[in-house]
Design a protein around this motif. Structure first.
Motif: not given
Length: 428
Positions: A185, A190, A193, A252, A273
Motif C-alpha cells: 500500500v 492495493e 484482495l 481496501p 493489486a
C-alpha cells in the motif's frame, strides 16, 4: 500417451466456422433437430468471456452434437449468484419446470440429493470410472445403492497470488500477509484482495482460515457447532484476520463488494493489486491475458494460516446432473459430462480433474504450478455434504459483510448466524 490440448482441440473440430454454425447463444445443434435437451450451465466455459476458453468449448460442443444430429441442446445460462441460482434451479425442478440437465455447484449437491430430484446416469459411467474418482468425490456423486447421481467433473482450490516485484517472498502467516500488504500500500498498490461480497465464493474462500485451525461447522450427527468451544474461538480468529486487514488498510474497503474472481484478474492486468486470494484456474487465465513480462512476476503459494504449520484450502468445483426422468435425456446429460467436460474440458481450462487417470493424459498438467496445487490439495477440505450447508454459507456471507462494514461486532454476528442456521435446520 499424453495429449496436448491444442492438438486435441484442433482434432475434434472440423473448423472454427462449423463450430460457430452449430453453437449459438442459446442453442447447440441444428434448430430443426427432432429431439431437445435443455441444459442449464455456467458462464465459465462455453460462454466464457475468455476467447480461448470459449473457442475450445465451442469446438468440443460442435463435435459432440455433430455425432448426435437428432439432438439439439437448448442452453440456459446461470448468473454468478450461486446460492440464488441453485435455489431457483431446485424450486423449478421440484415444480416440474426445471431443465433436463444442469450444472450443480458441489456445495449444493447434497441438498439436491436429499430432495430426490437427481436421476441416475449409471448407463454412462463404468464401475472403473467411478472407482478412479477421488474418494470424497465418489462419495458425493453416488448414493447408498451405488447409483451415479451426478458427475463432479473438476475440483479446485484456493491459493495466494502475489506480484513478486512487490511481494518477493511468499507470506507464511496471517501476520506476514498483513505486513506485506501494508508495505505494498505504501508503494501505491492495493495490498490484498479477496471476496467479501454477498456470494458463495466469499464464504468458501474465508472458510480456509477457519479450517486451518481445525474448526468444524457441524458435528458427526450434523448438528451446528461452529459457535461452540474451540470452534467458536477458531471462527472469531478467522473473522478477526479479515477485519484487521480491512481496518488496517492492508485490504481496501471495496473487497466488501467483490463477488467475482474476474475482479482479481482485472486488478492484476491493471497492475493495481499486490496480492489476492484466488482459485487455481486463474493461473492459466493470467498467463493468457497478461503480457509475458507482467505474468512472469506472478507466483502462487499456499494460503497462509495463523502459524506456518496451520494450513487449509477449500476444495470445490462443479458437477453435472440429470434432472429429467427420461432415460435418453439422462444418458445424454451424462455423456455431456463425460465427453466434453471431464478430460478435454479440464485440460482446456487447466482445471483440476477429479479422476487420477486424467492427470496423466494431458500435457496441461506438466507445469510446475500443478506441483504446488497438488501439495496444497493435501490440506484440502471439502464443504460438508449436508443439506444445511447453503444456509451456513449464506449466514457467513451476511456476517462478514456486517463485520467488515462495521455494522456488527464479531461475537454478536456469530451468535446471530448460528441461531439463523439452527432455525433453518429445524425447518428441513
Amino acid at each position: 500417451m499424453k495429449t496436448c490440448i491444442l492438438a486435441a482441440t484442433v482434432a475434434i473440430a472440423p473448423s472454427l466456422a462449423s463450430a460457430q454454425d452449430l453453437v449459438t447463444r442459446n442453442r447447440v445443434g441444428l434448430p430443426d433437430a427432432p429431439n431437445t435437451l435443455t441444459f442449464r450451465l455456467t458462464s465459465y466455459d462455453l460462454y466464457s468471456s475468455d476467447p480461448a476458453t470459449r473457442e475450445a468449448f465451442e469446438a468440443l460442443f460442435s463435435d459432440f452434437i455433430s455425432d448426435r444430429p437428432d439432438w439439439k441442446i437448448e442452453t440456459q445460462l446461470q448468473t454468478g449468484n450461486i446460492g440464488q441460482e441453485q435455489a431457483r434451479l431446485l424450486q423449478q425442478t421440484q415444480a416440474g419446470r426445471g431443465p433436463d440437465c444442469a450444472m450443480i455447484d458441489s456445495s449444493q449437491l447434497a441438498l439436491f440429493k436429499d430432495t430426490g430430484v437427481l436421476q441416475p446416469m449409471n448407463a454412462v459411467f463404468s464401475e472403473d470410472e467411478v472407482a478412479d474418482l477421488f474418494p470424497y468425490v465418489r462419495e458425493a456423486v453416488t448414493d447408498a445403492n451405488g447409483n451415479v447421481l451426478a458427475w463432479w467433473w473438476f475440483t479446485d482450490l484456493r491459493v495466494l497470488y502475489r506480484d513478486t516485484s512487490v511481494v518477493p517472498e511468499a507470506p507464511q502467516t496471517w501476520d506476514a500477509v498483513q505486513s506485506a500488504a501494508l508495505a505494498a500500500v505504501e508503494d501505491g498498490r492495493e495490498g490484498i484482495l479477496f471476496n467479501a461480497g454477498r456470494w458463495e465464493g466469499t464464504a468458501f474462500d474465508w472458510l480456509a482460515n477457519f479450517w486451518a485451525q481445525g474448526g468444524e461447522l457441524l458435528d458427526e450427527d450434523g448438528a451446528v457447532v461452529f459457535d461452540q468451544g474451540d470452534n467458536r474461538e477458531a471462527f472469531l480468529n478467522a473473522v478477526a484476520y479479515y477485519k484487521d486487514l480491512v481496518e488496517s488498510g492492508a485490504a481496501p474497503q471495496r473487497v466488501t463488494s467483490i463477488t467475482d474472481y474476474d475482479a482479481f484478474n482485472a486488478a492484476a492486468a491493471a497492475g493495481t493489486a499486490a496480492m489476492f486470494v484466488g482459485g487455481n484456474w486463474q493461473y492459466g487465465q493470467l498467463r493468457t491475458t497478461l503480457p509475458e513480462e507482467a505474468f512472469a512476476n506472478w507466483e502462487v503459494s499456499e494460503l497462509p494460516g495463523p502459524t506456518p504449520d496451520q494450513r487449509a484450502t477449500g476444495t470445490g468445483g462443479w458437477t453435472i446432473a440429470a434432472l429429467s426422468d427420461d432415460p435418453e435425456k439422462a444418458a445424454l446429460c451424462g455423456e455431456i459430462a463425460k465427453d466434453i467436460y471431464a478430460g478435454p474440458g479440464n485440460a482446456a481450462q487447466g482445471l483440476l480433474p477429479t479422476s487420477a487417470a486424467i492427470y496423466d493424459r494431458y500435457d496441461t498438467y506438466d507445469g510446475t504450478e500443478y506441483d504446488l496445487f497438488a501439495k496444497a490439495l493435501e490440506n484440502g477440505v471439502a464443504r460438508p455434504g449436508a443439506a444445511i450447508y447453503p444456509e451456513i454459507s449464506n449466514q457467513i456471507q451476511i456476517l462478514l459483510g456486517d463485520v467488515l462494514s462495521g455494522s456488527a461486532e464479531p461475537e454478536a454476528a456469530l451468535d446471530a448466524a448460528a441461531e439463523a442456521v439452527r432455525a433453518a435446520q429445524s425447518r428441513q
